[in-house]
Write a protein that holds these residues in place. Sequence first.
Motif, PDB file in Angstrom:
ATOM      1  N   TYR A  60      -6.083  13.911 -37.025  1.00  0.00           N
ATOM      2  CA  TYR A  60      -6.605  12.980 -35.821  1.00  0.00           C
ATOM      3  C   TYR A  60      -7.718  12.105 -36.199  1.00  0.00           C
ATOM      4  N   PHE A  61      -8.686  12.503 -37.229  1.00  0.00           N
ATOM      5  CA  PHE A  61      -9.723  11.872 -37.524  1.00  0.00           C
ATOM      6  C   PHE A  61      -9.132  10.160 -37.848  1.00  0.00           C
ATOM      7  N   PHE A  62      -8.201  10.451 -38.956  1.00  0.00           N
ATOM      8  CA  PHE A  62      -7.452   9.205 -39.176  1.00  0.00           C
ATOM      9  C   PHE A  62      -6.718   8.319 -38.300  1.00  0.00           C
ATOM     10  N   LEU A  63      -6.227   9.173 -37.294  1.00  0.00           N
ATOM     11  CA  LEU A  63      -5.498   8.462 -36.060  1.00  0.00           C
ATOM     12  C   LEU A  63      -6.405   7.963 -35.283  1.00  0.00           C
ATOM     13  N   SER A  64      -7.526   8.349 -35.014  1.00  0.00           N
ATOM     14  CA  SER A  64      -8.622   7.860 -34.036  1.00  0.00           C
ATOM     15  C   SER A  64      -9.005   6.660 -34.966  1.00  0.00           C
ATOM     16  N   ASN A  65      -9.413   6.472 -36.195  1.00  0.00           N
ATOM     17  CA  ASN A  65      -9.768   5.428 -36.756  1.00  0.00           C
ATOM     18  C   ASN A  65      -8.840   4.233 -36.793  1.00  0.00           C
ATOM     19  N   LEU A  66      -7.576   4.683 -36.841  1.00  0.00           N
ATOM     20  CA  LEU A  66      -6.288   3.830 -36.875  1.00  0.00           C
ATOM     21  C   LEU A  66      -6.613   3.108 -35.657  1.00  0.00           C
ATOM     22  N   SER A  67      -6.636   3.635 -34.432  1.00  0.00           N
ATOM     23  CA  SER A  67      -6.745   3.192 -33.221  1.00  0.00           C
ATOM     24  C   SER A  67      -7.882   2.031 -32.822  1.00  0.00           C
ATOM     25  N   MET A  68      -9.126   2.656 -33.647  1.00  0.00           N
ATOM     26  CA  MET A  68     -10.029   1.791 -33.415  1.00  0.00           C
ATOM     27  C   MET A  68      -9.822   0.560 -34.214  1.00  0.00           C
ATOM     28  N   ILE A  69      -9.320   0.505 -35.265  1.00  0.00           N
ATOM     29  CA  ILE A  69      -8.999  -0.825 -36.342  1.00  0.00           C
ATOM     30  C   ILE A  69      -8.007  -1.693 -35.600  1.00  0.00           C
ATOM     31  N   ASP A  70      -7.254  -0.813 -35.016  1.00  0.00           N
ATOM     32  CA  ASP A  70      -6.125  -1.794 -34.136  1.00  0.00           C
ATOM     33  C   ASP A  70      -6.739  -2.383 -32.688  1.00  0.00           C
ATOM     34  N   ILE A  71      -7.669  -1.934 -32.252  1.00  0.00           N
ATOM     35  CA  ILE A  71      -8.384  -2.640 -31.150  1.00  0.00           C
ATOM     36  C   ILE A  71      -9.123  -3.876 -31.854  1.00  0.00           C
ATOM     37  N   CYS A  72      -9.732  -3.744 -33.117  1.00  0.00           N
ATOM     38  CA  CYS A  72     -10.504  -4.817 -33.579  1.00  0.00           C
ATOM     39  C   CYS A  72      -9.725  -5.695 -34.068  1.00  0.00           C
ATOM     40  N   PHE A  73      -8.446  -5.387 -34.783  1.00  0.00           N
ATOM     41  CA  PHE A  73      -7.411  -6.153 -35.200  1.00  0.00           C
ATOM     42  C   PHE A  73      -6.825  -7.197 -33.968  1.00  0.00           C
ATOM     43  N   THR A  74      -6.423  -6.782 -32.954  1.00  0.00           N
ATOM     44  CA  THR A  74      -5.878  -7.341 -31.697  1.00  0.00           C
ATOM     45  C   THR A  74      -7.073  -8.403 -31.183  1.00  0.00           C
ATOM     46  N   SER A  75      -8.152  -7.797 -31.217  1.00  0.00           N
ATOM     47  CA  SER A  75      -9.338  -8.634 -30.581  1.00  0.00           C
ATOM     48  C   SER A  75      -9.818  -9.790 -31.313  1.00  0.00           C
ATOM     49  N   THR A  76      -9.278  -9.699 -32.886  1.00  0.00           N
ATOM     50  CA  THR A  76      -9.607 -10.910 -33.690  1.00  0.00           C
ATOM     51  C   THR A  76      -9.022 -12.043 -33.157  1.00  0.00           C
ATOM     52  N   THR A  77      -7.937 -11.929 -32.717  1.00  0.00           N
ATOM     53  CA  THR A  77      -7.007 -13.202 -32.434  1.00  0.00           C
ATOM     54  C   THR A  77      -6.804 -13.502 -30.989  1.00  0.00           C
ATOM     55  N   ILE A  78      -6.213 -12.502 -30.175  1.00  0.00           N
ATOM     56  CA  ILE A  78      -5.806 -12.812 -29.035  1.00  0.00           C
ATOM     57  C   ILE A  78      -6.696 -13.240 -27.790  1.00  0.00           C
ATOM     58  N   PRO A  79      -8.123 -12.639 -27.664  1.00  0.00           N
ATOM     59  CA  PRO A  79      -9.082 -13.395 -27.008  1.00  0.00           C
ATOM     60  C   PRO A  79      -9.133 -14.990 -27.013  1.00  0.00           C
ATOM     61  N   LYS A  80      -9.099 -15.435 -28.365  1.00  0.00           N
ATOM     62  CA  LYS A  80      -9.550 -16.795 -28.739  1.00  0.00           C
ATOM     63  C   LYS A  80      -8.234 -17.269 -28.162  1.00  0.00           C
ATOM     64  N   MET A  81      -7.114 -16.973 -28.249  1.00  0.00           N
ATOM     65  CA  MET A  81      -5.914 -17.523 -27.687  1.00  0.00           C
ATOM     66  C   MET A  81      -5.984 -17.706 -26.356  1.00  0.00           C
ATOM     67  N   LEU A  82      -6.295 -16.712 -25.597  1.00  0.00           N
ATOM     68  CA  LEU A  82      -6.285 -16.620 -24.032  1.00  0.00           C
ATOM     69  C   LEU A  82      -7.288 -17.576 -23.623  1.00  0.00           C
ATOM     70  N   VAL A  83      -8.429 -17.733 -24.194  1.00  0.00           N
ATOM     71  CA  VAL A  83      -9.425 -18.675 -24.024  1.00  0.00           C
ATOM     72  C   VAL A  83      -8.914 -20.129 -24.189  1.00  0.00           C
ATOM     73  N   ASN A  84      -8.287 -20.410 -25.374  1.00  0.00           N
ATOM     74  CA  ASN A  84      -7.491 -21.691 -25.338  1.00  0.00           C
ATOM     75  C   ASN A  84      -6.588 -22.272 -24.465  1.00  0.00           C
ATOM     76  N   ILE A  85      -5.723 -21.331 -23.974  1.00  0.00           N
ATOM     77  CA  ILE A  85      -4.896 -21.386 -22.757  1.00  0.00           C
ATOM     78  C   ILE A  85      -5.409 -21.818 -21.458  1.00  0.00           C
ATOM     79  N   GLN A  86      -6.623 -20.746 -21.308  1.00  0.00           N
ATOM     80  CA  GLN A  86      -6.982 -20.954 -19.993  1.00  0.00           C
ATOM     81  C   GLN A  86      -7.822 -22.099 -19.866  1.00  0.00           C
ATOM     82  N   THR A  87      -8.478 -22.805 -20.925  1.00  0.00           N
ATOM     83  CA  THR A  87      -9.314 -23.998 -20.962  1.00  0.00           C
ATOM     84  C   THR A  87      -8.484 -25.078 -21.425  1.00  0.00           C
ATOM     85  N   GLN A  88      -7.198 -24.929 -21.432  1.00  0.00           N
ATOM     86  CA  GLN A  88      -6.266 -26.115 -22.127  1.00  0.00           C
ATOM     87  C   GLN A  88      -6.974 -26.762 -23.165  1.00  0.00           C
ATOM     88  N   SER A  89      -7.494 -26.161 -24.173  1.00  0.00           N
ATOM     89  CA  SER A  89      -7.847 -26.524 -25.446  1.00  0.00           C
ATOM     90  C   SER A  89      -7.203 -25.863 -26.491  1.00  0.00           C
TER      91      SER A  89
END
Length: 336
Positions: A60-89
């Motif tokens: 579960y130590f590795f599982l919790s670290n995997l979850s933390m990395i998954d949060i960082c992984f998806t936060s690398t790309t999706i927020p920028k994409m959402l901002v671009n859609i919202q600002t039509q840029s």
Amino acid sequence: MEIGNGTQISEFLLLGFSDEPKQQPLIFGFFFSMYLITMLGNLLIILAVSSDSHLHTPMYFFLSNLSMIDICFTSTTIPKMLVNIQTQSQVITYGGCITQIFFFQLFGVLDDFLLTVMAYDRFVAICHPLHYMVIMNSRLCGLLLLVSWIMSALYALLQSLMALQLSFSTVLKIPHFICELNQMVQLACSDTFLNNLAMYLSAVLLAVVPFAGILYSYSKIVSCIRGIPSAQGKYKAFSTCVSHLSVVFLFYCTGLAVYLSDAATHSTHSSAVASVIYTVVTLMLNPFIYSLRNKDIKGALKTLCGMAAIKGTTVLGLKNFRVWRAKSLRTRKLWK
């Protein structure tokens, strides 16, 4: 980085999935909902593991670290994409593109390494149960995690520095929703032999070799499970591996689909769709796979929800008591 004529470039255009204005709200809602589910699911796993002392084990130590990395992984790309859609840029700065490539490579390779380490952990737990806590001690767990971070960071840094050496023509449109390294290299007008060589070698060393290690670990696990005399013991040993195997095959199959679809069809649309499965859907499904197939996680989540409900009830009760007390004091003053 410079264009072929020596002019300094400052931005790229991420074309995304569609230019149709009517489809933008639908795409925004689709990705925003998946991002929230990913964040909430992985945060719950981290909270469940950290709050339950029974889950303070290597697995579960590795599982919790995997979850933390998954949060960082998806936060690398999706927020920028959402901002671009919202600002039509469609604009992403050159520095932002290189930064996104660095963190995308970093957390992607970290995911790969952690899945391999978790396979080794299951191998030791099932094939050498009496020596499990001796072998998988806290020092080794910390060392495995540290080595994974260092190797991932060095690889991401190498790829980012090599991307900085590329020159580009005036066409700076990336037919993708993220700054993917492969797409950026294809846009370069300078020699990309070293970049392609580094990508293919790293694919072998950082994907094929760990995957082979995972398959080897589970081949040994299957042999050990077959030797367990009781049916209940076989089921218990097998059930602890199903969640991890599901995540492994989902991660590798979707990642492989990205490169196979790109190489076979040369369709940027199919590559982008496959990348969504690889970078968004897989990370969203991971918490569900682990929580639904794992009794310990489900028990910890129930306890966590119960504690939250008790705390909420206590806070509400204190608030009502304070309101009642304030009303009582006002009533006494009026009678006086």
